[in-house]
Scaffold this active site. Structure first.
Site, PDB file in Angstrom:
ATOM      1  N   LYS A  17       9.757  11.468   3.619  1.00  0.00           N
ATOM      2  CA  LYS A  17      10.829  11.060   4.147  1.00  0.00           C
ATOM      3  C   LYS A  17      11.639  10.408   3.065  1.00  0.00           C
ATOM      4  CE  LYS A  17       9.263   8.402   7.388  1.00  0.00           C
ATOM      5  NZ  LYS A  17       7.812   8.557   7.203  1.00  0.00           N
ATOM      6  N   ARG A  92      11.932   5.223  15.785  1.00  0.00           N
ATOM      7  CA  ARG A  92      10.458   5.522  15.612  1.00  0.00           C
ATOM      8  C   ARG A  92      10.036   5.101  16.935  1.00  0.00           C
ATOM      9  NH1 ARG A  92       9.532   4.023   9.779  1.00  0.00           N
ATOM     10  NH2 ARG A  92       7.500   4.129   9.670  1.00  0.00           N
ATOM     11  N   ARG A 130       0.126   6.291  -3.679  1.00  0.00           N
ATOM     12  CA  ARG A 130       1.520   6.055  -3.994  1.00  0.00           C
ATOM     13  C   ARG A 130       1.722   4.762  -4.585  1.00  0.00           C
ATOM     14  NH1 ARG A 130       5.693   5.611   0.706  1.00  0.00           N
ATOM     15  NH2 ARG A 130       3.891   4.501   1.806  1.00  0.00           N
ATOM     16  N   ARG A 164       2.126  -0.814  -2.489  1.00  0.00           N
ATOM     17  CA  ARG A 164       2.451  -1.226  -1.116  1.00  0.00           C
ATOM     18  C   ARG A 164       1.303  -2.101  -0.433  1.00  0.00           C
ATOM     19  NH1 ARG A 164       6.753   2.521   2.181  1.00  0.00           N
ATOM     20  NH2 ARG A 164       5.427   2.125   3.603  1.00  0.00           N
ATOM     21  N   ARG A 175      -1.420   2.964  10.636  1.00  0.00           N
ATOM     22  CA  ARG A 175      -0.013   3.495  10.359  1.00  0.00           C
ATOM     23  C   ARG A 175       0.089   4.779  10.857  1.00  0.00           C
ATOM     24  NH1 ARG A 175       1.205   2.809   4.452  1.00  0.00           N
ATOM     25  NH2 ARG A 175       3.217   4.070   4.813  1.00  0.00           N
TER      26      ARG A 175
HETATM   27  P1  AP5 Z   1       7.269   9.087   0.699  1.00  0.00           P
HETATM   28  O1  AP5 Z   1       8.667   9.624   0.330  1.00  0.00           O
HETATM   29  O2  AP5 Z   1       7.249   7.720   0.193  1.00  0.00           O
HETATM   30  O3  AP5 Z   1       6.855   9.210   2.014  1.00  0.00           O
HETATM   31  P2  AP5 Z   1       7.436   8.506   3.367  1.00  0.00           P
HETATM   32  O4  AP5 Z   1       7.469   9.606   4.423  1.00  0.00           O
HETATM   33  O5  AP5 Z   1       8.745   7.823   3.036  1.00  0.00           O
HETATM   34  O6  AP5 Z   1       6.355   7.555   3.742  1.00  0.00           O
HETATM   35  P3  AP5 Z   1       6.419   5.914   3.845  1.00  0.00           P
HETATM   36  O7  AP5 Z   1       5.101   5.674   3.605  1.00  0.00           O
HETATM   37  O8  AP5 Z   1       7.443   5.332   3.285  1.00  0.00           O
HETATM   38  O9  AP5 Z   1       6.949   5.913   5.294  1.00  0.00           O
HETATM   39  P4  AP5 Z   1       6.478   5.015   6.530  1.00  0.00           P
HETATM   40  O10 AP5 Z   1       7.420   5.642   7.764  1.00  0.00           O
HETATM   41  O11 AP5 Z   1       5.218   4.544   6.630  1.00  0.00           O
HETATM   42  O12 AP5 Z   1       7.065   3.712   5.822  1.00  0.00           O
HETATM   43  P5  AP5 Z   1       8.410   2.796   5.888  1.00  0.00           P
HETATM   44  O13 AP5 Z   1       8.567   2.108   4.596  1.00  0.00           O
HETATM   45  O14 AP5 Z   1       9.520   3.652   6.679  1.00  0.00           O
HETATM   46  O15 AP5 Z   1       6.006   9.705  -0.098  1.00  0.00           O
HETATM   47  C1  AP5 Z   1       4.602   9.326  -0.016  1.00  0.00           C
HETATM   48  C2  AP5 Z   1       4.008   9.681  -1.193  1.00  0.00           C
HETATM   49  O16 AP5 Z   1       3.760  11.024  -1.226  1.00  0.00           O
HETATM   50  C3  AP5 Z   1       4.493   9.213  -2.432  1.00  0.00           C
HETATM   51  O17 AP5 Z   1       3.752   8.963  -3.367  1.00  0.00           O
HETATM   52  C4  AP5 Z   1       5.253  10.784  -3.106  1.00  0.00           C
HETATM   53  O18 AP5 Z   1       5.431  10.529  -4.394  1.00  0.00           O
HETATM   54  C5  AP5 Z   1       4.298  11.604  -2.451  1.00  0.00           C
HETATM   55  N1  AP5 Z   1       4.838  12.766  -1.903  1.00  0.00           N
HETATM   56  C6  AP5 Z   1       6.251  12.906  -1.168  1.00  0.00           C
HETATM   57  N2  AP5 Z   1       6.334  14.184  -1.259  1.00  0.00           N
HETATM   58  C7  AP5 Z   1       5.697  14.858  -1.466  1.00  0.00           C
HETATM   59  C8  AP5 Z   1       5.508  16.257  -1.719  1.00  0.00           C
HETATM   60  N3  AP5 Z   1       6.315  17.220  -1.586  1.00  0.00           N
HETATM   61  N4  AP5 Z   1       4.467  16.815  -2.532  1.00  0.00           N
HETATM   62  C9  AP5 Z   1       3.621  15.977  -2.807  1.00  0.00           C
HETATM   63  N5  AP5 Z   1       3.572  14.578  -3.045  1.00  0.00           N
HETATM   64  C10 AP5 Z   1       4.712  13.970  -2.302  1.00  0.00           C
HETATM   65  O19 AP5 Z   1       7.953   1.844   6.973  1.00  0.00           O
HETATM   66  C11 AP5 Z   1       7.080   0.635   6.541  1.00  0.00           C
HETATM   67  C12 AP5 Z   1       6.878  -0.268   7.676  1.00  0.00           C
HETATM   68  O20 AP5 Z   1       8.284  -0.961   8.105  1.00  0.00           O
HETATM   69  C13 AP5 Z   1       6.302   0.261   8.993  1.00  0.00           C
HETATM   70  O21 AP5 Z   1       4.933   0.369   9.228  1.00  0.00           O
HETATM   71  C14 AP5 Z   1       6.887  -0.880  10.153  1.00  0.00           C
HETATM   72  O22 AP5 Z   1       6.019  -1.829   9.959  1.00  0.00           O
HETATM   73  C15 AP5 Z   1       8.558  -1.159   9.573  1.00  0.00           C
HETATM   74  N6  AP5 Z   1       9.363  -0.239   9.882  1.00  0.00           N
HETATM   75  C16 AP5 Z   1      10.083   0.542   9.451  1.00  0.00           C
HETATM   76  N7  AP5 Z   1      11.000   1.265   9.889  1.00  0.00           N
HETATM   77  C17 AP5 Z   1      10.808   0.737  11.334  1.00  0.00           C
HETATM   78  C18 AP5 Z   1      11.371   1.123  12.595  1.00  0.00           C
HETATM   79  N8  AP5 Z   1      12.351   2.118  12.728  1.00  0.00           N
HETATM   80  N9  AP5 Z   1      10.779   0.540  13.703  1.00  0.00           N
HETATM   81  C19 AP5 Z   1       9.866  -0.366  13.726  1.00  0.00           C
HETATM   82  N10 AP5 Z   1       9.363  -0.649  12.623  1.00  0.00           N
HETATM   83  C20 AP5 Z   1       9.849  -0.115  11.289  1.00  0.00           C
END
Ligand code: AP5
Length: 223
Positions: A17, A92, A130, A164, A175
């Site tokens: 994402k 979410r 990552r 992270r 997660r």
């Molecule tokens: P990346 O692009 O970072 O993937 P992502 O889907 O953004 O994964 P996240 O880990 O950031 O998502 P998340 O939902 O757990 O975390 P968030 O920060 O939102 O890619 C991941 C890896 O894969 C990278 O190394 C990249 O290079 C690689 N990659 C990407 N695309 C690729 C491809 N096509 N091919 C190969 N490799 C690839 O949330 C973190 C925390 O915040 C949550 O756990 C929660 O505690 C809190 N939080 C956030 N939003 C909310 C909400 N709405 N409600 C409540 N709590 C929330």
């Protein structure tokens, strides 16, 4: 005439994402609103709330809905969100999806949900591998997208890449379970109202980007 939209990127942790949202922002100027990034930025402020949020995130669980929505509302009220914007990591939960419906009505922008679908077995490597640049936020992966010089950012050669706190194996498991329980049901919510598109997120990021770009009607996206 093109209508502004709220693009919602939905997918499990590690689905890509953030990677896709950042491409949409840099190439099309569509602002990336990442709740995860906003919460991570709170670590710089030494308040009780900030500490609570950091603890929740480190555990792999979700931050309370009301607080999350407050941040989204405040951020999307800024001038750069007048036209189309992309939500990365929100909604979410079912409650957050309801909150987004009110925001969508209020702003007069329809929601287009795009699922980035990636098999579970790939997600783990993406997350534990990552690394990111502390200066510019550029994302790398030691398995799939390694930096030119090991451990350092391509764009900021002196910046040592960081991992992270929630990307350890143990936290990744929590997660992924949190996603299954709380967020996956939203796919049916958007599908049943005809607002869900799905892209295969196991391909090369560029291929995925092209598909997303065509789904959102890139030519006029920022009008
Ligand atoms: P990346 O692009 O970072 O993937 P992502 O889907 O953004 O994964 P996240 O880990 O950031 O998502 P998340 O939902 O757990 O975390 P968030 O920060 O939102 O890619 C991941 C890896 O894969 C990278 O190394 C990249 O290079 C690689 N990659 C990407 N695309 C690729 C491809 N096509 N091919 C190969 N490799 C690839 O949330 C973190 C925390 O915040 C949550 O756990 C929660 O505690 C809190 N939080 C956030 N939003 C909310 C909400 N709405 N409600 C409540 N709590 C929330």
């Amino acid at each position: 005439m093109f209508m502004s939209k709220i693009i919602v990127l939905i997918g499990a942790p590690g689905a890509g994402k953030g990677t896709q949202a950042r491409l949409l922002e840099s190439r099309l100027g569509i602002p990336q609103i990442s709740t995860g990034d906003m919460f991570r930025e709170m670590k710089n402020s030494d308040t009780r709330l900030a500490r609570e949020v950091q603890e929740i995130m480190a555990s792999g669980k979700l931050v309370p809905d009301a607080l999350t929505y407050e941040m989204v509302r405040e951020r999307t009220a800024r001038p750069d969100c007048r036209a189309t914007f992309v939500l990365d990591g929100f909604p979410r939960t079912a409650v957050q999806a309801e909150m987004l419906e009110s925001l969508s009505d209020e702003l007069g922008k329809p929601v287009v949900a795009i699922q980035i679908d990636v098999p579970m077995e790939i997600l783990e490597k993406r997350l534990t591998g990552r690394r990111s640049c502390p200066e510019c936020g550029e994302i790398y992966n030691i398995f799939f997208k390694a930096p030119k010089s090991e451990g350092y950012c391509d764009l900021h050669p002196r910046a040592e890449l960081v991992q992270r706190a929630d990307d350890t194996e143990e936290k990744v498991k929590v997660r992924l379970e949190t996603y299954e329980d709380n967020t996956k049901p939203l796919l049916e919510y958007y599908r049943s109202s005809g607002r869900l598109e799905t892209v295969d997120g196991s391909r090369d990021p560029e291929e995925i980007y092209k598909e997303i770009e065509s789904l959102i009607g890139s030519a006029n996206a920022t009008v």
